[in-house]
Design an enzyme around this catalytic site. Structure first.
Site, short mmCIF file in Angstrom:
data_model
loop_
_atom_site.label_atom_id
_atom_site.label_comp_id
_atom_site.label_asym_id
_atom_site.label_seq_id
_atom_site.Cartn_x
_atom_site.Cartn_y
_atom_site.Cartn_z
N HIS A 104 -8.11 20.16 2.47
CA HIS A 104 -7.70 20.64 3.78
C HIS A 104 -8.83 20.47 4.78
CE1 HIS A 104 -5.81 23.20 6.81
NE2 HIS A 104 -6.99 23.80 6.96
N LYS A 143 -1.18 -26.88 0.83
CA LYS A 143 -1.05 -27.88 1.89
C LYS A 143 -1.80 -27.52 3.16
CE LYS A 143 3.31 -25.94 3.63
NZ LYS A 143 4.73 -26.20 3.92
N GLY A 201 -2.20 -18.29 2.42
CA GLY A 201 -0.76 -18.31 2.59
C GLY A 201 -0.28 -17.67 3.87
#
Length: 465
Positions: A444, A34, A40
């Site tokens: 590291h 829509k 969304g």
């Protein structure tokens, strides 16, 4: 009447990802949406814009209060909220345009309008130019969720708002009340607090982040309080009234057994509920459970023949990545595969600073279930990279089965926790033990060493603390 193999109602993360995967598998896929823009709630007014504002507000605070520690001297730092909001809008558009490009690339048909079930494998699309009826062998409901309300507190879109409006304030409110200490409330409360608002968070439970590992939530609460957020826990909000006009409007929140709280803006963030209104579920014979979710059986099948549901509409975490996995799994099943989603391994992330990330079971859940476990904890204060970043708050906690050593839960409060949790999710997906993580080489200096050390700590042999 147009006919497709699959019609999906809703173009959020579940719907648009399902459409892409379906097209990849050779289906003729159509999507009904829509809104003008695709993506969304998550892409348009949720995950993406909130993260843009979180990032911008963090940089504002860093420039104002912390850059001097690095020897970076700046003139007086000021806020240009308009530019910050414009950047957020650009970020959103880049994402919605990206989804539109993917639709075009994968030859997905898009119908602009509101979709509802018409029975017999048909969907009615109500658009500006009238109704269109389309037909499909498979119909997928993927309409997501909407903000939940609270008795006595009514959204007005201006003073009492949902997360959608709270992303779009034109000015920084002097006082902001947030009802709900969940993911959304803490994230947006953090944004406006950094930008200068006095933020009060009201939470019904006697803790923040209900459902998350309690020890981790307690540590996070201490951090948020140090950052200037005020909390009222165990606060049952009974109402909110608005008075005044224009710029003098204010809200008064009533709390059972407590003093009223006044604020210029109120963000109601008490969760979300499935967006089932207008889908024609009852007429189509699609059943809901007692919580308002669409009831589904194996394979996301609803009680109506040929109709499926995914994402926030059904049980499980209401998270975009869970919806995406639902969509992929469904398409693969429709293609004859064996799509599957393990809802016990869906990570949850709160994008505050520091971030909070979790996967698997909390300590409380293991205790409730009577599962014997061991715990390994390592603080970021003892991590070299965290010290270099100047972000030493928080820690990593690993919960492993006492007898099998299998990792049952990982909970992280600290810098880039949302990225670090991915290793834990991968490890748990393949049934790794704490010893497996402990014997995996971690570069590291990196933040991931904290996860390594927490795994070592499960067996009482952490090296750097």
């Amino acid at each position: 009447m147009p006919r497709h193999d699959i019609v999906i109602i809703g173009a959020g993360p579940g719907g648009y990802v399902a459409a892409i995967r379906g097209a990849q598998l050779g289906f003729d896929v159509a999507v009904v949406e829509k809104e003008e823009a695709l993506g969304g709630t998550c892409v348009r007014v949720g995950c993406i814009p909130s993260k843009a504002l979180l990032e911008s507000s963090e940089r504002f605070l860093e420039a104002r209060e912390h850059l001097a520690e690095h020897g970076v001297r700046t003139a007086e730092v000021s806020l240009d909220l308009g530019t910050m909001q414009e950047r957020k809008t650009r970020v959103v558009k880049q994402n919605t345009d990206g989804v539109a490009f993917l639709f075009k690339k994968n030859k997905i048909t898009r119908y602009h309008g509101t979709g509802s079930l018409a029975g017999g494998g048909r969907v009615t699309v109500r658009g500006e130019d009238g109704d269109t009826e389309i037909e499909a062998q498979h119909i997928v409901l993927a309409t997501g969720s909407v903000p939940a309300s609270l008795p006595g507190v009514t959204f007005d879109g201006s003073t009492v708002v949902s997360s959608t409006e709270a992303l779009d304030f034109a000015s920084v409110p002097k006082r902001l009340a947030v009802i709900g200490a969940g993911y959304i409330g803490l994230e947006l409360g953090s944004v406006w607090s950094r930008l200068g608002a006095r933020v009060t968070v009201l939470e019904y439970f006697d803790r923040i982040l209900p459902g998350m590992d309690l020890e981790t939530a307690k540590e996070a609460l201490k951090v948020f309080k140090r950052q200037g957020l005020t909390f009222q826990l165990g606060a049952r909000v009974t109402g909110a009234s608005v008075s005044g006009r224009g710029g003098s409007r204010k809200a008064t929140i009533t709390v059972e057994g407590g003093d009223p709280v006044e604020a210029e803006k109120v963000l109601l963030a008490v969760g979300r509920k499935p967006a089932t209104a207008g889908l024609g579920l009852e007429d189509a014979g699609v059943e809901l459970d007692d919580k308002g979710h669409v009831r589904v059986e194996e394979g996301f099948r609803t009680s109506a023949e040929g109709v499926y549901a995914i994402g926030d509409l059904i049980e499980g975490p209401m998270l975009a990545h869970k919806a995406e996995e639902d969509g992929v799994a469904l398409m693969e099943r429709l293609a004859g595969g064996a799509g599957h989603v393990d809802y016990g391994l869906v990570p949850g992330i709160v994008y505050t600073d520091p971030e909070i990330a979790t996967v698997g079971k909390s300590e409380e859940r293991l205790q409730e279930e009577g599962v014997p476990y061991r715990k390994g904890v390592f603080p970021f204060t003892a991590n070299g990279r965290a010290r270099a970043l100047g972000k030493t708050g928080g820690r990593v906690k690993i919960l492993a089965h006492e007898e099998t050593d299998r990792v049952l839960g990982v909970h992280i409060l600290g810098p880039r926790a949302g990225d670090l949790i991915a290793e834990a999710v991968a490890a748990m997906t393949y049934g790794a033990s704490a010893e497996d993580l402990a014997r995996t080489i971690h570069a590291h200096p990196t933040l991931s060493e904290a996860l390594h050390e927490a795994a070592l700590a499960v067996d009482g042999r952490a090296l750097h603390v």
